[in-house]
Design a protein around this motif. Structure first.
Motif, PDB file in Angstrom:
ATOM      1  N   ARG A  33       0.824  -1.063  -0.088  1.00 52.37           N
ATOM      2  CA  ARG A  33      -0.103   0.005   0.095  1.00 52.37           C
ATOM      3  C   ARG A  33       0.930   1.199  -0.131  1.00 52.37           C
ATOM      4  N   GLY A  82       1.468   2.696  -3.343  1.00 46.43           N
ATOM      5  CA  GLY A  82       0.193   3.490  -4.215  1.00 46.43           C
ATOM      6  C   GLY A  82       0.624   4.710  -4.722  1.00 46.43           C
ATOM      7  N   ALA A 104      -8.151   0.435  -5.140  1.00 49.43           N
ATOM      8  CA  ALA A 104      -7.857  -1.086  -5.339  1.00 49.43           C
ATOM      9  C   ALA A 104      -9.064  -1.901  -4.571  1.00 49.43           C
ATOM     10  N   TYR A 112      -2.199  -4.760  -7.035  1.00 50.87           N
ATOM     11  CA  TYR A 112      -2.460  -3.498  -6.555  1.00 50.87           C
ATOM     12  C   TYR A 112      -2.050  -2.562  -7.850  1.00 50.87           C
TER      13      TYR A 112
END
Ligand code: HEM
Length: 445
Positions: A112, A115, A301, A397
């Protein structure tokens, strides 16, 4: 207990079979299975025979086989690319050690954290890349997708942020991969030098250039006193201070991540854009979902239709279409005996179009992933068992964020020849398969 049968003989007329498989391997696999049933044998040049299955029952047996019985196949066609110490090629204790080292770098919170980096890489490629996506221009989707995914890997793995350094890596890796595609991949006999003029010589020189960059980064990071594990190289180096691994091994692991981590994801991005633009109702539905969503990568996501689009792309166009295991002791795959040293494989294009599982399997229909759930022996684009792709979460992702960012910024269209003609075949490039011909997009707005 089912009776075991001896392995069927691999086909005669090997050269003709190799040609048919080289022209359209998915069709060839279908043909072989239709003739022989499941499992069936395929022979690869310089590699030997592989007993393939393409059913959930076969996938279950392959993924659930005792780990101590399994090794990666040898000789391995991609060994010159990734190196003998690569996670892809090690087995037993070395494989366990390296997975323990690498896997945490690709989990939840860490992924994450990438991102924003993925979004910025995509926006830069659209607005600020070598060929900005302005209305009226035509974009080479493979080049653009590779540029985004390579940048993500370079930053996430090596912490390379400076533009010039990135450009040096991009040139080196492009040359390295281009030098290995086609004949060198498929015909090991060609892997010989000839006074610096053979394709193999060019490949070896390209690998040396890439390795020089990797070594420089290793040395620079080692000489800095701080322990920075915000990227994967930092994590590997901190682990090294605990004793392992050595420089050459680390180099192979880093080269593996560079190679395995960008071409695969780039190919999936190209196919996702291609199928969306050939399926207007899917594109409309995805755009509507994206319009309602915010811009935060975490929120993006989690969007259900975007998720379904990505899964459907990986189902119909798995970039790594076969998963192989070599057995070190006798084993039976779907009732067919394998001797120690034999290789078995799972053909994802067959598994992912099995009519007993998938309704209208040749059609791009993301809704199937909203309506139903598929198990790990029915849908396995990242392989399975103890060797399941270590970068799967990053790839998942990345696919979602790049697609959402591209579709949120520009309107694209396939040129008429691609919008209506037959879909391109998937052919092996180097580590991944991808469209036989490049797929351009016209930027409309
Ligand atoms: C859409 C993108 C990707 C697809 C479809 C894909 C697919 C696969 C498949 C099918 C395997 C073999 C698994 C098996 O033998 O069971 C694999 C292994 C692997 N992948 Fe990926 N991959 C992708 C992206 C990535 C990324 C982003 C990375 C790293 C940054 C990565 C690194 C690896 C490595 C290191 C292995 C070897 C794992 C092992 O043998 O333990 N892949 N991948």
């Amino acid at each position: 207990m089912a009776t075991e049968t001896a392995a069927p003989a691999p086909p005669r007329l090997f050269a003709l079979h190799a040609l048919a498989a080289g022209l359209d391997f998915e069709r060839y696999f279908r043909w072989r299975r239709a003739r022989e049933g499941d499992p069936f044998y395929v022979r690869f040049p310089g590699f030997g025979a592989v007993l393939f299955t393409g059913t959930p029952a076969g996938a279950r047996e392959l993924f659930r086989a005792p780990i101590e019985l399994l090794e990666p196949p040898r000789p391995n066609p991609i060994e010159p690319l990734v190196g003998p110490a690569s996670l892809i090629l090690t087995s037993g204790a070395a494989h366990r050690r390296d997975r323990t080292l690498l896997a945490p770098a690709f989990h939840g919170a860490r992924i994450r954290a990438y991102g924003e980096l993925i979004r910025t890489a995509t926006l830069d490629e659209i607005g600020d890349g070598p060929a900005p996506w302005r209305p009226g221009t035509r974009v080479d989707s493979r080049a653009a997708a590779r540029s985004i995914t390579l940048r993500v890997i370079l930053e996430a793995v090596f912490g390379v942020r400076a533009r010039e350094r990135r450009a040096a890596y991009t040139a080196a890796i492009t040359e390295f991969l281009t030098a290995f595609s086609g004949p060198l991949l498929l015909a090991p006999a060609l892997r010989r030098g000839a006074f610096g003029r053979a394709p193999w010589d060019r490949f070896v020189a390209a690998r040396a250039r890439l390795d020089r960059l990797i070594r420089e980064d290793l040395a620079a990071r080692e000489s800095t006193a701080r322990q920075d594990d915000s990227d994967i190289l930092g994590l590997l180096l901190s682990a090294r201070h605990g004793g392992a691994p050595a420089d050459a091994e680390l180099g192979d692991q880093l080269r593996t991540l560079l190679v395995a981590g960008h071409e695969t994801t780039a190919t999936s991005l190209v196919w996702a854009l291609y199928h969306l633009h050939r399926t207007p109702e899917a594109l409309r539905r995805l755009r509507a979902e994206l319009r309602e969503a915010g811009e935060s990568p975490v929120e993006i996501a989690a969007l259900p239709y975007l998720d379904a689009v990505c899964q459907e792309t990986l189902r119909l166009r798995p970039p790594v279409p076969i998963v192989l295991r070599r057995v070190t002791e006798p084993f039976a795959l779907r009732g067919v005996r394998l001797a120690a040293g034999d290789t078995m494989g799972l053909a994802l294009p067959l598994l992912h179009t099995d009519p007993d599982i998938w309704d209208d399997p040749e059609r791009f229909r993301p809704e199937r992933f909203l309506d139903g759930r598929y198990g790990p022996f029915e849908f396995a684009p990242f392989g399975g068992g103890h060797r399941r792709c270590v970068g799967a979460s990053l790839a998942d992702y990345e696919l979602r964020i790049v697609l959402a960012t591209v579709l949120g910024r520009v309107r694209l269209a396939l040129p008429p020849r691609h919008a209506r003609g037959r879909a391109p075949l998937s052919v092996p490039h180097n580590i991944a398969t991808g469209p036989r011909r490049s797929i351009p997009f016209d930027v409309l707005a």
